[in-house]
Design a protein around this motif. Structure first.
Motif: not given
Length: 86
Positions: A44-48, A51-56, A68-77
């Motif tokens: 879970v921490v690794n997924h977080l 997500i932070m790497v993608i957002i940065i 697709v990236k946006l949907i993936g980020i939303i699902i992961a969050i």
């Protein structure tokens, strides 16, 4: 690509060295997280972190974000938030 001695400057070697140190510290911290909590918490921490790497990357480097990236980020969050409620 042919790598010659001129390809590696001091700055690029220093950057590579710092990157290796950070990767080693990341592995050590992962070891302690798994030891203190569980392998699932580590994932879970690794997924977080991902997500932070993608957002940065989107904010700092103005990387384009696809649907697709946006949907993936939303699902992961949602998954991280759901796990924190357990």
């Amino acid at each position: 690509l042919i790598i010659t001695e001129e390809t590696f400057s001091f700055g690029s070697l220093l950057t590579l060295f710092i990157s290796c140190i950070c990767a080693g510290l990341l592995n050590i911290s992962g070891y302690f997280v798994i030891g203190r909590f569980s392998a699932l918490t580590y994932q879970v921490v690794n997924h977080l972190k991902t997500i932070m790497v993608i957002i940065i990357g989107v904010v700092v480097f103005r990387e384009s974000i696809t649907i697709v990236k946006l949907i993936g980020i939303i699902i992961a969050i949602a998954g991280v938030a759901g796990y924190s409620q357990i």
